[in-house]
Design a protein around this motif. Structure first.
Motif, PDB file in Angstrom:
ATOM      1  N   MET A  43      14.206  37.731  81.053  1.00 37.71           N
ATOM      2  CA  MET A  43      15.357  37.625  81.759  1.00 37.71           C
ATOM      3  C   MET A  43      16.668  37.942  81.495  1.00 37.71           C
ATOM      4  O   MET A  43      16.798  37.960  80.104  1.00 37.71           O
ATOM      5  N   PHE A  44      17.208  39.120  81.973  1.00 35.12           N
ATOM      6  CA  PHE A  44      18.533  39.421  81.477  1.00 35.12           C
ATOM      7  C   PHE A  44      19.692  38.585  82.218  1.00 35.12           C
ATOM      8  O   PHE A  44      19.511  38.009  83.318  1.00 35.12           O
ATOM      9  N   VAL A  45      20.729  38.251  81.427  1.00 39.00           N
ATOM     10  CA  VAL A  45      21.828  37.465  81.755  1.00 39.00           C
ATOM     11  C   VAL A  45      23.233  38.340  81.756  1.00 39.00           C
ATOM     12  O   VAL A  45      23.295  39.000  80.717  1.00 39.00           O
ATOM     13  N   GLY A  46      23.906  38.123  82.969  1.00 42.09           N
ATOM     14  CA  GLY A  46      25.261  38.856  82.878  1.00 42.09           C
ATOM     15  C   GLY A  46      26.466  38.044  83.017  1.00 42.09           C
ATOM     16  O   GLY A  46      26.132  36.810  83.535  1.00 42.09           O
ATOM     17  N   TYR A  47      27.553  38.432  82.636  1.00 39.40           N
ATOM     18  CA  TYR A  47      28.691  37.608  82.655  1.00 39.40           C
ATOM     19  C   TYR A  47      29.710  38.341  83.145  1.00 39.40           C
ATOM     20  O   TYR A  47      29.975  39.874  82.916  1.00 39.40           O
ATOM     21  N   THR A  48      30.589  38.125  84.260  1.00 31.16           N
ATOM     22  CA  THR A  48      31.728  38.734  84.797  1.00 31.16           C
ATOM     23  C   THR A  48      32.647  38.548  83.850  1.00 31.16           C
ATOM     24  O   THR A  48      32.647  37.604  83.171  1.00 31.16           O
ATOM     25  N   ARG A  49      33.790  39.162  84.040  1.00 32.80           N
ATOM     26  CA  ARG A  49      35.033  39.088  83.403  1.00 32.80           C
ATOM     27  C   ARG A  49      35.366  37.623  83.497  1.00 32.80           C
ATOM     28  O   ARG A  49      35.757  37.065  82.513  1.00 32.80           O
ATOM     29  N   ALA A  50      35.404  36.937  84.699  1.00 35.54           N
ATOM     30  CA  ALA A  50      35.968  35.654  84.983  1.00 35.54           C
ATOM     31  C   ALA A  50      34.820  34.669  84.140  1.00 35.54           C
ATOM     32  O   ALA A  50      35.078  33.492  83.749  1.00 35.54           O
ATOM     33  N   ASP A  51      33.459  35.072  84.148  1.00 38.33           N
ATOM     34  CA  ASP A  51      32.601  34.128  83.442  1.00 38.33           C
ATOM     35  C   ASP A  51      32.940  34.035  82.127  1.00 38.33           C
ATOM     36  O   ASP A  51      32.796  33.050  81.540  1.00 38.33           O
ATOM     37  N   TRP A  52      33.238  35.367  81.620  1.00 37.07           N
ATOM     38  CA  TRP A  52      33.207  35.352  79.942  1.00 37.07           C
ATOM     39  C   TRP A  52      34.689  34.651  79.606  1.00 37.07           C
ATOM     40  O   TRP A  52      34.768  34.077  78.685  1.00 37.07           O
ATOM     41  N   GLU A  87      21.389  32.040  77.910  1.00 35.64           N
ATOM     42  CA  GLU A  87      21.517  31.850  79.259  1.00 35.64           C
ATOM     43  C   GLU A  87      22.805  30.829  79.902  1.00 35.64           C
ATOM     44  O   GLU A  87      23.557  31.162  80.940  1.00 35.64           O
ATOM     45  N   VAL A  88      23.034  29.837  78.923  1.00 39.64           N
ATOM     46  CA  VAL A  88      24.395  29.344  79.639  1.00 39.64           C
ATOM     47  C   VAL A  88      25.477  29.875  79.226  1.00 39.64           C
ATOM     48  O   VAL A  88      26.967  29.452  79.637  1.00 39.64           O
ATOM     49  N   GLY A  89      25.746  30.849  78.341  1.00 38.25           N
ATOM     50  CA  GLY A  89      26.779  31.401  77.884  1.00 38.25           C
ATOM     51  C   GLY A  89      27.341  31.397  76.704  1.00 38.25           C
ATOM     52  O   GLY A  89      28.351  32.240  76.302  1.00 38.25           O
ATOM     53  N   GLY A  90      26.515  30.676  75.795  1.00 32.12           N
ATOM     54  CA  GLY A  90      26.836  30.494  74.338  1.00 32.12           C
ATOM     55  C   GLY A  90      26.780  29.259  73.874  1.00 32.12           C
ATOM     56  O   GLY A  90      25.979  28.300  74.505  1.00 32.12           O
ATOM     57  N   ALA A  91      27.511  28.985  72.925  1.00 30.62           N
ATOM     58  CA  ALA A  91      27.254  27.639  72.115  1.00 30.62           C
ATOM     59  C   ALA A  91      28.333  26.441  72.840  1.00 30.62           C
ATOM     60  O   ALA A  91      29.088  26.061  71.906  1.00 30.62           O
ATOM     61  N   ILE A  92      28.150  26.495  74.055  1.00 31.23           N
ATOM     62  CA  ILE A  92      29.187  25.690  74.918  1.00 31.23           C
ATOM     63  C   ILE A  92      28.504  24.578  75.610  1.00 31.23           C
ATOM     64  O   ILE A  92      29.229  23.782  76.282  1.00 31.23           O
TER      65      ILE A  92
END
Lengths: 330, 330
Positions: free
Chosen positions: A1-10, A143-148
């Motif tokens: 599974m690839f995970v993407g982030y938009t600029r707003a997501d990041w 998947e959740v975007g990092g260590a957050i």
């Protein structure tokens, strides 16, 4: 599974990192040595971002042998670093072997994660680090975007707890085999739901196991969960019982010399019974019987304990891999 | 030497990347696969930044085997990638060996740098890539802030020229042994002066060798220099003459089969004379005499040419290392 982030997501990931930094007290004037590399996970970039949004300086070397740190940390005034618990253990062991004194380092915060670490291991590592050093557990995933997703309460580094970011994620602890929550206090699979422009998650099952904790909240106001106690993939079925390598770690780190390594080997004997062998590094085999009995009590399975000379096993600069399952596939 | 950037410095690097992207036509709608890793150089982070400021999507996997690209590039619609010339050569060779067709890839731009590449090598690699693919040479270093010192004129990818960013850096071509410019058109050491808040550079000697080129300017309005023709450290002193491995590459790539590897070995014979041996991969040794004579003409030193079977030598996913100097130190 690839995970993407938009600029707003990041940017939203950055805002979450910034909140963690405000709570744990990391920012302008600090220097973060990011030892996590890039590649097919978000570890490295997430902590680059954390330094950026916190206002700390960033030294992003990626994976680096511990000996380099003896020079870099004092010379560059590093106050925070990111690593796996295994790496920090290797750092302490290398420092002891080479007589390098870490006590005078400016380092005061370790953002540690990516694998579990028993409270006993944390205590031993911290004892070798500078007095002001705090083990700051962080928890999350690509998947959740990092260590957050969670972080240890900064004033209780040995509690084994995490502040769970339930205001930013829907975090459920579900039965591994069905979409129902476990009883409060029971171990369940960490399951995450979150909105994002790219790759939103709906009941994303992390394979991580943890339990809710009923304890007073700290200044973050967040509810608590345990640090990850194991992974669904990690659980070993031994003669019908589930054995978590993290439980073995907890017993061994408390009993063995600091820095000692071990391996967990599973075989099947001629009577087709599972044999759990734990090989431990020790100066002599006087402790073998005691270890076997402690492990038995903890695991409810009696292991064979084998003593091997100190230094026999490979050390882990990244995540530890200690299990060898040599049983034939059924 | 450690190099630091303040936030303003790094934003200035971003502005320079953005200008390059506007000129070469890379931005929103594009996807950049960044195969350069982090570590003690700026390659990886600089191209992450380039994607960010250009508006392109970023897939920053870091170093990755070529086989993965067969799946990723079409699946993720990758239109640009960053790599060393050696990596691209390995990619083409692997594709040929495994019958993978690259012609239908969406890839249209390669940001290539970190080592030299002869025009002949560029032509061969481009012949195997999709028709729309452009070899976009980039040039820079960690000290100057990234791959922002020069870039090939986008409409002349095989010219071997770079647009030199003389409006943003003071770029001089100096004699390696003194602070004086070489004659126009002569090869000199690229020397950079630039203001920055952290780590400003005053006549920073890059060890790279290049020459100014008197040719019409393209839409960038920037003056031209040659791509790097060699490094000061690379030059081999053979019987008193300076031999550049890049000159050997140029002759060999034009004569050998695509993807063939070679090694350059220096030894000292019993009469204390230097012996330059060039070992080349080829199907048979019919070409050896011709190669020796071409190399002699180019280098002014006559080499021994040895033919070895195709596939003998290791391939390079990063920068190529082909020179073995086995002479005793004087």
């Amino acid at each position: 599974m690839f995970v993407g982030y938009t600029r707003a997501d990041w940017e939203a990931v950055g805002a979450k990192c910034a909140r963690i930094c405000r709570h744990v007290g990391f920012g302008p004037g600090d220097s973060l040595l990011n030892l996590l590399g890039g590649g097919l996970w978000v570890g490295g970039p997430c902590f680059d971002l954390l330094a950026d949004v916190s206002g700390a300086a960033l030294v992003n070397t990626g994976p680096t042998g511990p000996r380099q740190l003896f020079e870099w940390v004092p010379e560059m005034g590093i106050t925070g670093l990111t690593a796996t618990p295994s790496y920090l253990r290797l750092l302490v062991e290398t420092a002891e072997a080479e007589g390098a004194a870490l006590g005078s380092w400016p380092l005061r915060l370790g953002f540690l994660g990516g694998e579990g670490a028993s409270p006993e291991l944390r205590r031993q590592v911290c004892a070798a680090m500078p007095e002001q050093f705090v083990w700051q557990e962080t928890y999350g995933s690509t998947e959740v975007g990092g260590a957050i997703l969670g972080y240890s309460p900064p004033l209780e580094p040995f509690s084994g707890h995490l502040n769970a970011a339930t205001d930013e994620f829907v975090i459920e602890l579900l039965h591994p085999d069905r979409d129902e929550p476990v009883q409060p206090g029971d171990v369940g699979e960490v399951t995450v739901t979150t909105f994002r422009e790219a790759s939103p998650l709906v009941r994303y099952r992390t394979r991580d196991l943890a339990a809710a904790v009923d304890a007073p909240r700290d200044a973050s106001g967040l509810p608590r969960m345990t640090a990850v106690v194991g992974r669904i993939d990690d659980a070993l079925k031994v003669r019908g019982a589930l054995v978590y390598p993290s439980s073995i770690e907890e017993v061994l780190v408390a009993r063995l010399a600091a820095g000692a390594e071990w391996r967990i080997v599973l075989r099947r004997d001629r009577a087709a019974l599972d044999v759990l062998t734990v090989s431990v590094e020790a100066a002599d085999d006087r402790s073998a019987e005691r270890l076997a009995s402690d492990l038995h009590q903890r695991l409810l399975v009696r292991p064979v304990v084998e003593v091997v000379p100190v230094g026999t096993f490979e050390r882990f600069p990244g995540k530890a891999r200690r299990v060898l399952d040599e049983r034939p596939e059924d």
